[in-house]
Motif scaffolding. Sequence first.
Motif, PDB file in Angstrom:
ATOM      1  N   SER A   1       0.841  -1.196   0.000  1.00  0.00           N
ATOM      2  CA  SER A   1       0.000   0.000   0.000  1.00  0.00           C
ATOM      3  C   SER A   1       0.878   1.249   0.000  1.00  0.00           C
ATOM      4  N   LEU A   2       0.216   2.385  -0.275  1.00  0.00           N
ATOM      5  CA  LEU A   2       0.954   3.639  -0.413  1.00  0.00           C
ATOM      6  C   LEU A   2       0.052   4.818  -0.042  1.00  0.00           C
ATOM      7  N   LEU A   3       0.545   5.668   0.851  1.00  0.00           N
ATOM      8  CA  LEU A   3      -0.126   6.926   1.160  1.00  0.00           C
ATOM      9  C   LEU A   3       0.705   8.053   0.556  1.00  0.00           C
ATOM     10  N   CYS A   4       0.075   8.835  -0.327  1.00  0.00           N
ATOM     11  CA  CYS A   4       0.755   9.947  -0.983  1.00  0.00           C
ATOM     12  C   CYS A   4       0.326  11.254  -0.328  1.00  0.00           C
ATOM     13  N   ASN A   5       1.294  12.118  -0.041  1.00  0.00           N
ATOM     14  CA  ASN A   5       1.028  13.429   0.556  1.00  0.00           C
ATOM     15  C   ASN A   5       1.592  14.513  -0.347  1.00  0.00           C
ATOM     16  N   LEU A   6       0.795  15.559  -0.570  1.00  0.00           N
ATOM     17  CA  LEU A   6       1.248  16.718  -1.334  1.00  0.00           C
ATOM     18  C   LEU A   6       1.226  17.943  -0.427  1.00  0.00           C
ATOM     19  N   TYR A   7       2.408  18.479  -0.160  1.00  0.00           N
ATOM     20  CA  TYR A   7       2.552  19.726   0.594  1.00  0.00           C
ATOM     21  C   TYR A   7       2.681  20.851  -0.435  1.00  0.00           C
ATOM     22  N   ARG A   8       1.623  21.637  -0.583  1.00  0.00           N
ATOM     23  CA  ARG A   8       1.570  22.629  -1.655  1.00  0.00           C
ATOM     24  C   ARG A   8       2.540  23.771  -1.461  1.00  0.00           C
ATOM     25  N   ASP A   9       2.803  24.139  -0.216  1.00  0.00           N
ATOM     26  CA  ASP A   9       3.760  25.203   0.111  1.00  0.00           C
ATOM     27  C   ASP A   9       4.183  25.022   1.563  1.00  0.00           C
ATOM     28  N   GLY A  10       4.883  26.022   2.112  1.00  0.00           N
ATOM     29  CA  GLY A  10       5.379  25.911   3.480  1.00  0.00           C
ATOM     30  C   GLY A  10       4.302  25.897   4.541  1.00  0.00           C
ATOM     31  N   HIS A  11       3.089  26.305   4.191  1.00  0.00           N
ATOM     32  CA  HIS A  11       1.998  26.334   5.170  1.00  0.00           C
ATOM     33  C   HIS A  11       1.329  24.976   5.328  1.00  0.00           C
ATOM     34  N   ASP A  12       1.530  24.057   4.361  1.00  0.00           N
ATOM     35  CA  ASP A  12       1.011  22.700   4.515  1.00  0.00           C
ATOM     36  C   ASP A  12       1.921  21.919   5.452  1.00  0.00           C
ATOM     37  N   SER A  13       1.307  21.005   6.208  1.00  0.00           N
ATOM     38  CA  SER A  13       2.079  20.325   7.257  1.00  0.00           C
ATOM     39  C   SER A  13       1.379  19.040   7.671  1.00  0.00           C
ATOM     40  N   ILE A  14       2.048  18.315   8.557  1.00  0.00           N
ATOM     41  CA  ILE A  14       1.431  17.191   9.258  1.00  0.00           C
ATOM     42  C   ILE A  14       1.930  17.251  10.697  1.00  0.00           C
ATOM     43  N   SER A  15       1.022  17.148  11.662  1.00  0.00           N
ATOM     44  CA  SER A  15       1.363  17.344  13.068  1.00  0.00           C
ATOM     45  C   SER A  15       1.978  16.073  13.660  1.00  0.00           C
ATOM     46  N   TRP A  16       2.399  16.190  14.920  1.00  0.00           N
ATOM     47  CA  TRP A  16       3.044  15.071  15.604  1.00  0.00           C
ATOM     48  C   TRP A  16       2.119  13.853  15.641  1.00  0.00           C
ATOM     49  N   HIS A  17       2.658  12.707  15.274  1.00  0.00           N
ATOM     50  CA  HIS A  17       1.887  11.462  15.288  1.00  0.00           C
ATOM     51  C   HIS A  17       2.847  10.281  15.130  1.00  0.00           C
ATOM     52  N   SER A  18       2.318   9.099  15.326  1.00  0.00           N
ATOM     53  CA  SER A  18       3.021   7.850  15.026  1.00  0.00           C
ATOM     54  C   SER A  18       2.155   7.037  14.081  1.00  0.00           C
ATOM     55  N   ASP A  19       2.777   6.352  13.161  1.00  0.00           N
ATOM     56  CA  ASP A  19       2.042   5.451  12.260  1.00  0.00           C
ATOM     57  C   ASP A  19       1.927   4.092  12.954  1.00  0.00           C
ATOM     58  N   ASN A  20       1.077   4.040  13.960  1.00  0.00           N
ATOM     59  CA  ASN A  20       0.962   2.837  14.788  1.00  0.00           C
ATOM     60  C   ASN A  20      -0.471   2.328  14.852  1.00  0.00           C
ATOM     61  N   GLU A  21      -1.215   2.515  13.756  1.00  0.00           N
ATOM     62  CA  GLU A  21      -2.557   1.926  13.713  1.00  0.00           C
ATOM     63  C   GLU A  21      -2.441   0.398  13.693  1.00  0.00           C
TER      64      GLU A  21
END
Length: 314
Positions: free
Chosen positions: A192-212
């Motif tokens: 599987s694959l999760l794709c993320n697009l950060y359009r500019d410096g204001h796009d982000s992802i907050s603190w988390h763990s990939d532990n589902e």
Amino acid sequence: MAISASYHLWITKCDIMSDKRQRARVQGSWAKPLPRPSGQTASVPNNNQSKSVNPGPASWGFRPQKIPQTFEFHQPIKPVRDVPPEKVIEQAGDYEISHGPSGISRLRLLPGFLPPEQADWMFSKLLAELPWSQKTNYKHGESYQEPRLTCWYGELPYTYSQSTMAANTQWHPLLLTLREAVEQMTECSFNSLLCNLYRDGHDSISWHSDNEVSLGAKPTIASLSLGDTRVFSLRKQPPPEENGDYTYMEQIRVPLSHGTLLLMLGATQDDWQHQVAKEYHDRGPRINLTFRNIYPEPEAHRPGTKLQFTAKRP
């Protein structure tokens, strides 16, 4: 002689009365003081007389002064702690970032995994042709829009932040090529694959763990970056006695440039969190491809449930 003495006494009284009238007319600190009548002597204080150091409370309301006590140093109850400096990982290599009850947490950094010319046209193609959309997540019962665009590929749906991405088996041909290249380099397989697009410096992802739970125990996640450089940060999970305070936890900073591959292995998702923070200066778009394995959700768990590691007691 009696007349002369009376005369002098009368002259003296006249002078005193005259001076009193003059002082009544003259105002100011420069007015002439009254002369003392003859035969009167001023009382001069005797320095040898004992003075009352602490006058009685009935005189002016003064209370006896307390004798200052000597300062005593007491060791602080909590020891003084230093905030650990942030570590920076920029060079290619394998890094064991922590050892704990859950196991060894490791990172593998491969800058230049894709040559610049190849990374350029791949970035342009994926930016234009992938089905990017903005996902709605939920936190504390309220919805919010993710500050980035995403799309998902896999035979199973993927749930996180109380929101599910539907299964999608129609892999873009270029993504299949990249998956094969990543599998050959890492000697790991991914479904599987999760794709993320950060359009500019204001796009982000907050603190988390990939532990589902759906990602399995000790998941290996391969992260391929295309486009502008963004900082990937990690922080160690605090032990129970810290009560969720990350102040004194280790932190790592990894700049991810165009064509860089980063692997998170071992207990990294158990013992660390990661983020891509907002940046308030010019940043161009960035694509992040995170290859992973996904498994069917256990019947006893709600989709998206986090897998919490619990140390075994001796």
